[in-house]
Scaffold this motif. Structure first.
Motif, PDB file in Angstrom:
ATOM      1  N   THR A  51       0.871  -1.179   0.000  1.00  0.00           N
ATOM      2  CA  THR A  51       0.000   0.000   0.000  1.00  0.00           C
ATOM      3  C   THR A  51       0.903   1.223   0.000  1.00  0.00           C
ATOM      4  O   THR A  51       1.916   1.257   0.721  1.00  0.00           O
ATOM      5  CB  THR A  51      -0.902   0.000   1.256  1.00  0.00           C
ATOM      6  OG1 THR A  51      -1.732  -1.169   1.220  1.00  0.00           O
ATOM      7  CG2 THR A  51      -1.789   1.234   1.302  1.00  0.00           C
ATOM      8  N   GLU A  54       1.868   6.757   2.161  1.00  0.00           N
ATOM      9  CA  GLU A  54       1.009   7.814   2.708  1.00  0.00           C
ATOM     10  C   GLU A  54      -0.458   7.388   2.852  1.00  0.00           C
ATOM     11  O   GLU A  54      -1.250   8.077   3.477  1.00  0.00           O
ATOM     12  CB  GLU A  54       1.121   9.120   1.928  1.00  0.00           C
ATOM     13  CG  GLU A  54       0.937   9.002   0.439  1.00  0.00           C
ATOM     14  CD  GLU A  54       2.252   8.876  -0.320  1.00  0.00           C
ATOM     15  OE1 GLU A  54       2.303   9.348  -1.467  1.00  0.00           O
ATOM     16  OE2 GLU A  54       3.214   8.282   0.199  1.00  0.00           O
ATOM     17  N   LYS A  55      -0.829   6.232   2.298  1.00  0.00           N
ATOM     18  CA  LYS A  55      -2.190   5.711   2.424  1.00  0.00           C
ATOM     19  C   LYS A  55      -2.313   4.652   3.524  1.00  0.00           C
ATOM     20  O   LYS A  55      -3.409   4.207   3.846  1.00  0.00           O
ATOM     21  CB  LYS A  55      -2.660   5.090   1.095  1.00  0.00           C
ATOM     22  CG  LYS A  55      -2.730   6.076  -0.051  1.00  0.00           C
ATOM     23  CD  LYS A  55      -3.868   7.034   0.134  1.00  0.00           C
ATOM     24  CE  LYS A  55      -4.012   7.939  -1.076  1.00  0.00           C
ATOM     25  NZ  LYS A  55      -5.204   8.764  -0.981  1.00  0.00           N
ATOM     26  N   ARG A  56      -1.191   4.243   4.107  1.00  0.00           N
ATOM     27  CA  ARG A  56      -1.210   3.166   5.103  1.00  0.00           C
ATOM     28  C   ARG A  56      -1.971   3.542   6.364  1.00  0.00           C
ATOM     29  O   ARG A  56      -2.488   2.670   7.047  1.00  0.00           O
ATOM     30  CB  ARG A  56       0.215   2.743   5.457  1.00  0.00           C
ATOM     31  CG  ARG A  56       0.882   2.032   4.307  1.00  0.00           C
ATOM     32  CD  ARG A  56       2.284   1.623   4.626  1.00  0.00           C
ATOM     33  NE  ARG A  56       2.911   1.118   3.400  1.00  0.00           N
ATOM     34  CZ  ARG A  56       4.194   0.921   3.260  1.00  0.00           C
ATOM     35  NH1 ARG A  56       5.017   1.168   4.274  1.00  0.00           N
ATOM     36  NH2 ARG A  56       4.677   0.485   2.114  1.00  0.00           N
ATOM     37  N   PHE A  58      -4.763   4.651   6.594  1.00  0.00           N
ATOM     38  CA  PHE A  58      -6.171   4.311   6.414  1.00  0.00           C
ATOM     39  C   PHE A  58      -6.405   2.802   6.496  1.00  0.00           C
ATOM     40  O   PHE A  58      -7.526   2.333   6.360  1.00  0.00           O
ATOM     41  CB  PHE A  58      -6.689   4.833   5.079  1.00  0.00           C
ATOM     42  CG  PHE A  58      -6.541   6.320   4.927  1.00  0.00           C
ATOM     43  CD1 PHE A  58      -7.288   7.186   5.713  1.00  0.00           C
ATOM     44  CD2 PHE A  58      -5.633   6.859   4.027  1.00  0.00           C
ATOM     45  CE1 PHE A  58      -7.149   8.559   5.588  1.00  0.00           C
ATOM     46  CE2 PHE A  58      -5.492   8.229   3.891  1.00  0.00           C
ATOM     47  CZ  PHE A  58      -6.246   9.076   4.673  1.00  0.00           C
ATOM     48  N   VAL A 119      -2.931   2.368  -4.344  1.00  0.00           N
ATOM     49  CA  VAL A 119      -3.283   3.716  -3.854  1.00  0.00           C
ATOM     50  C   VAL A 119      -4.692   3.719  -3.295  1.00  0.00           C
ATOM     51  O   VAL A 119      -4.926   4.082  -2.148  1.00  0.00           O
ATOM     52  CB  VAL A 119      -3.127   4.769  -4.973  1.00  0.00           C
ATOM     53  CG1 VAL A 119      -3.569   6.135  -4.474  1.00  0.00           C
ATOM     54  CG2 VAL A 119      -1.701   4.811  -5.475  1.00  0.00           C
ATOM     55  N   SER A 120      -5.648   3.328  -4.137  1.00  0.00           N
ATOM     56  CA  SER A 120      -7.054   3.362  -3.693  1.00  0.00           C
ATOM     57  C   SER A 120      -7.899   2.516  -4.627  1.00  0.00           C
ATOM     58  O   SER A 120      -7.460   2.120  -5.708  1.00  0.00           O
ATOM     59  CB  SER A 120      -7.577   4.805  -3.691  1.00  0.00           C
ATOM     60  OG  SER A 120      -7.567   5.326  -5.007  1.00  0.00           O
TER      61      SER A 120
END
Length: 125
Positions: A51, A54-56, A58, A119-120
């Motif tokens: 992941t 910077e998204k971890r 979440f 990312v998403s």
């Protein structure tokens, strides 16, 4: 053992080298496949590692591990890869009650320093 990602290859020839950290997935689709396999095995640590950093915040490794453990992952279907960093897929699984489910997602990935990251994702009906 056949690879859980439904590539038709053995796990040792397909996703295991990514899970073991021997090499990185060369494409967003290969990363998507290895992440599906990581849910099937399960391997929450690999899911967190792949992941985007910077998204971890979440996500939670324990939650990812648990989602892998409580479900029986049966099939991955790649619908399309409209761009190098996008994959639409359907993940088939049986939930903790044994009920068949389909997770249909349009995912976005990003390549940083020669390594792909999730990312998403946008859930689709």
């Amino acid at each position: 053992m056949n690879c859980p990602c439904c590539s038709g290859k053995s796990y040792e020839e397909c996703c295991k080298p990514y899970h073991a950290g021997e090499k990185y997935a060369p494409t967003a689709e290969a990363l998507m496949r290895s992440r599906f396999s990581a849910f099937a095995i399960p391997n929450g640590e690999y899911l967190m590692e792949t992941t985007l950093p910077e998204k971890r915040k979440f996500h939670n490794k324990e939650d990812l591990q648990e989602w892998g453990e409580i479900n029986q992952w049966t099939k991955l279907e790649i619908i399309k890869t409209p761009a190098l960093n996008q994959v639409e897929f359907k993940a088939y699984y049986n939930d903790e009650d044994g009920k068949p489910q389909i997770h249909h997602e349009f995912s976005t990935f990003k390549k940083v320093d020669e390594r792909w990251y999730y990312v998403s994702g946008k859930f689709l009906e």
